[in-house]
Design a protein around this motif. Structure first.
Motif, short mmCIF file in Angstrom:
data_model
loop_
_atom_site.label_atom_id
_atom_site.label_comp_id
_atom_site.label_asym_id
_atom_site.label_seq_id
_atom_site.Cartn_x
_atom_site.Cartn_y
_atom_site.Cartn_z
N ASP A 1 0.85 -1.19 0.00
CA ASP A 1 0.00 0.00 0.00
C ASP A 1 0.89 1.24 0.00
O ASP A 1 1.50 1.57 1.02
CB ASP A 1 -0.90 0.00 1.24
CG ASP A 1 -1.96 1.10 1.19
OD1 ASP A 1 -1.81 2.02 0.35
OD2 ASP A 1 -2.93 1.04 1.96
N LYS B 1 0.61 4.00 2.81
CA LYS B 1 1.00 3.75 4.19
C LYS B 1 2.50 4.01 4.36
O LYS B 1 3.29 3.75 3.45
CB LYS B 1 0.69 2.30 4.57
CG LYS B 1 -0.79 1.99 4.67
CD LYS B 1 -1.00 0.56 5.14
CE LYS B 1 -2.50 0.25 5.29
NZ LYS B 1 -2.72 -1.14 5.76
N GLY C 1 6.31 3.49 6.21
CA GLY C 1 7.08 2.32 6.63
C GLY C 1 7.92 1.76 5.51
O GLY C 1 7.47 1.65 4.36
N SER D 1 7.32 -7.20 4.83
CA SER D 1 6.72 -6.31 5.82
C SER D 1 6.79 -4.87 5.34
O SER D 1 7.76 -4.47 4.68
CB SER D 1 7.43 -6.43 7.17
OG SER D 1 7.34 -7.75 7.66
N GLN D 2 5.77 -4.11 5.68
CA GLN D 2 5.74 -2.67 5.40
C GLN D 2 5.70 -1.98 6.76
O GLN D 2 4.66 -1.91 7.40
CB GLN D 2 4.53 -2.29 4.55
CG GLN D 2 4.53 -0.85 4.09
CD GLN D 2 3.42 -0.58 3.10
OE1 GLN D 2 2.51 -1.40 2.89
NE2 GLN D 2 3.47 0.58 2.46
N GLY D 3 6.85 -1.51 7.18
CA GLY D 3 6.95 -1.02 8.54
C GLY D 3 6.87 -2.21 9.49
O GLY D 3 7.61 -3.18 9.35
N ALA D 4 5.93 -2.16 10.43
CA ALA D 4 5.75 -3.26 11.37
C ALA D 4 4.66 -4.23 10.92
O ALA D 4 4.38 -5.23 11.59
CB ALA D 4 5.41 -2.71 12.75
N GLU D 5 4.03 -3.94 9.78
CA GLU D 5 2.91 -4.76 9.30
C GLU D 5 3.36 -5.78 8.26
O GLU D 5 4.04 -5.45 7.29
CB GLU D 5 1.83 -3.85 8.69
CG GLU D 5 0.61 -4.62 8.17
CD GLU D 5 -0.40 -3.70 7.49
OE1 GLU D 5 -1.39 -4.22 6.94
OE2 GLU D 5 -0.18 -2.47 7.50
N ARG D 6 2.95 -7.02 8.47
CA ARG D 6 3.25 -8.07 7.49
C ARG D 6 2.23 -7.98 6.36
O ARG D 6 1.02 -7.93 6.60
CB ARG D 6 3.18 -9.45 8.15
CG ARG D 6 3.24 -10.61 7.16
CD ARG D 6 3.33 -11.95 7.85
NE ARG D 6 3.12 -13.05 6.91
CZ ARG D 6 3.43 -14.31 7.13
NH1 ARG D 6 3.96 -14.67 8.30
NH2 ARG D 6 3.20 -15.24 6.23
N VAL D 7 2.73 -7.97 5.11
CA VAL D 7 1.82 -7.85 3.97
C VAL D 7 1.84 -9.10 3.08
O VAL D 7 1.04 -9.21 2.15
CB VAL D 7 2.18 -6.62 3.11
CG1 VAL D 7 1.98 -5.35 3.90
CG2 VAL D 7 3.61 -6.71 2.59
#
Length: 248
Positions: A135, A138, A140, A151-157
């Protein structure tokens, strides 16, 4: 003598095919994840053109398929965010219009929708067969762990899938440095390979070895050509002598 010419011609055809393969290896010495190939040969029995107490059958030279060396290529650093190299066995799976394809070329990017794709725009499959989407709205940084987790920042994608086959003979070359599954084998995600972000796998072609092979093939072709020329001259002289003998 005709038999020698036919055998020589069959050898020339195989050597020409061998030269094409060696030339293709050299041309792809800088192609990401390319695996060099070798021509396998065999003897092919055939009926002789003419023989008087000679061998039956005559043994011709024939191609027996192409062998491909899937050995690991050197990983080189690029620092590209979506450049990933496989350390170990396995292949990335990409979805093309012609169906699923497999490749070792990890030079990826994102399209306008944030989907991770090859340079040609084919989506890269995750370990479940789906797509991996980033995304852009967002924040990250994008990170890819050695086990393929994106991962994008702390979020796993997502997780980049690395698939393996019980037998590599299942893979058939389709072009664009990709392979298709030409068997009933089902590829499964591998757990013993690592994905290295910011790196790409180089071709496993050794240019010096391939150039040496090219010289050997070229010399062999010249030797066969000389042999065929000598046989042709011998046949021509024999016919001329027989013609003179019959006219006397």
């Amino acid at each position: 003598m005709d038999n020698a010419l036919y055998v020589g011609l069959s050898n020339q055809m195989v050597l020409k095919r061998q030269m094409d393969i060696v030339a293709n290896n050299i041309a792809n010495a800088d192609t990401n994840g390319f695996k060099f190939e070798s021509l396998m040969t065999k003897t092919v029995p055939g009926a002789p053109a003419f023989t008087a107490g000679g061998p039956r059958p005559v043994k011709f030279v024939g191609a027996d398929g192409v062998a491909r060396d899937f050995g690991q290529g050197t990983l080189r650093r690029t620092d590209g965010v979506f450049d990933v190299g496989i350390e170990g066995q396995g292949f990335f799976k990409v979805t093309t219009k012609a169906g699923d394809r497999f490749t070792r070329d990890g030079h990826f990017r994102t399209d306008d929708n944030g989907v991770v794709t090859t340079q040609a725009g084919d989506p890269v499959a995750d370990d479940g067969g789906g797509q991996i989407t980033i995304d852009p709205s967002k924040p990250g940084a994008i990170s890819i762990s050695p086990d393929g987790i994106v991962s994008q920042g702390a979020e796993r994608v997502g997780k980049i899938g690395v698939y393996k086959f019980d037998s590599l003979s299942a893979l058939e070359k389709t072009g664009d440095n990709q392979y298709q599954n030409a068997s009933n084998q089902q590829p499964v995600p591998t757990t013993d390979s690592k994905v290295r972000q910011g790196m790409l796998e180089s071709s496993n072609v050794n240019p010096i070895v391939q150039i040496t092979k090219m010289i050997e093939v070229n010399r062999a072709y010249e030797q066969v050509t000389q042999m065929m020329s000598s046989e042709s001259d011998l046949s021509r002289n024999s016919v001329a002598r027989l013609g003179k003998a019959s006219s006397n």
